[in-house]
Design a protein around this motif. Structure first.
Motif, PDB file in Angstrom:
ATOM      1  N   CYS A 149       4.173  -1.800   1.339  1.00  0.00           N
ATOM      2  CA  CYS A 149       2.886  -1.114   1.250  1.00  0.00           C
ATOM      3  C   CYS A 149       1.718  -2.043   1.572  1.00  0.00           C
ATOM      4  CB  CYS A 149       2.699  -0.507  -0.143  1.00  0.00           C
ATOM      5  SG  CYS A 149       3.849   0.851  -0.481  1.00  0.00           S
ATOM      6  N   THR A 179      13.261   3.174   7.234  1.00  0.00           N
ATOM      7  CA  THR A 179      12.019   3.849   7.610  1.00  0.00           C
ATOM      8  C   THR A 179      10.804   2.935   7.607  1.00  0.00           C
ATOM      9  OG1 THR A 179      11.538   4.484   5.317  1.00  0.00           O
ATOM     10  CG2 THR A 179      12.834   6.050   6.668  1.00  0.00           C
ATOM     11  N   HIS A 180      10.907   1.797   6.934  1.00  0.00           N
ATOM     12  CA  HIS A 180       9.766   0.878   6.771  1.00  0.00           C
ATOM     13  C   HIS A 180       8.546   1.642   6.280  1.00  0.00           C
ATOM     14  CE1 HIS A 180      11.884  -2.442   8.600  1.00  0.00           C
ATOM     15  NE2 HIS A 180      12.267  -1.627   9.553  1.00  0.00           N
ATOM     16  N   SER A 181       8.770   2.566   5.350  1.00  0.00           N
ATOM     17  CA  SER A 181       7.655   3.410   4.905  1.00  0.00           C
ATOM     18  C   SER A 181       7.210   3.065   3.495  1.00  0.00           C
ATOM     19  CB  SER A 181       8.034   4.887   4.975  1.00  0.00           C
ATOM     20  OG  SER A 181       9.135   5.162   4.150  1.00  0.00           O
ATOM     21  N   CYS A 182       5.927   3.177   3.293  1.00  0.00           N
ATOM     22  CA  CYS A 182       5.337   3.028   1.974  1.00  0.00           C
ATOM     23  C   CYS A 182       5.229   4.438   1.399  1.00  0.00           C
ATOM     24  CB  CYS A 182       3.956   2.393   2.093  1.00  0.00           C
ATOM     25  SG  CYS A 182       3.077   2.302   0.517  1.00  0.00           S
TER      26      CYS A 182
END
Length: 188
Positions: A149, A179-182
């Motif tokens: 994040c 996904t490399h998602s925050c």
């Protein structure tokens, strides 16, 4: 010969599952572990590995017995009530993840001490002298997500979380790595 075909099919299915796109169920597991959101229903988790499905059922069973050891702050304003809610959510997740005799005590202690303003730095310092090693995969998951994040990669921590041995933490870490998602915090 038949055994050879069965083994080949099982191997191909395992490869297909490993290369499959991250699922909505994996995202829901990650949100549940990171923010105390509800776990997906057991019947909606068919796309998870069997070990994770089993742990999801155990998690939900423990959730039904959870009772917070934290005391709500008297006369709290909205911000203090929100912080208390976040602490109880962390306490509940740790208690439900780890079916150990000391999990309730450790969960309450960690939730009370957690630094929500600088979680990655707090966890990093805690991991250097962690008195309960079984908590490390969860802490690595949280720290890795916080670093994602903050645009600070987090890959090393998420890999450690993934490899820590807990099936639900593995699902969440694999989702975040893929996904490399925050994941946005949604109010409870």
């Amino acid at each position: 010969m038949r055994r050879g075909w069965i083994a080949a099919v099982a191997l191909l299915l395992g490869v297909a599952r490993a290369s499959a796109a991250p699922s909505d169920t994996a995202a829901a597991v990650a949100r549940a572990l990171l923010y105390g959101r509800p776990m997906p229903a057991a019947d909606a988790s068919a796309d998870l590995p069997s070990a994770a499905q089993k742990r999801l059922i155990e998690f939900r069973d423990r959730e039904s017995t959870f009772k917070s050891a934290l005391t709500p702050p008297p006369g709290a304003d909205a911000e203090e009530r929100d912080l208390y809610g976040r602490r109880v959510a962390v306490e509940r997740v740790i208690y439900c993840l780890f079916a150990r005799r000391d999990s309730a005590k450790v969960a309450a202690g960690y939730a009370l001490d957690a630094d929500f303003e600088r979680p990655a730095a707090f966890i990093d310092s805690l991991l250097h002298d962690l008195p309960v090693a079984w908590l490390a995969p969860y802490l690595n998951l949280v720290e890795g997500h916080e670093k994602l994040c903050a645009d600070d990669d987090g890959g090393r921590q998420l890999a450690a979380a993934r490899d820590g041995g807990h099936p639900l933490i593995r699902v969440a870490a694999e989702y975040l790595l893929a996904t490399h998602s925050c994941l946005a915090r949604i109010k409870n």
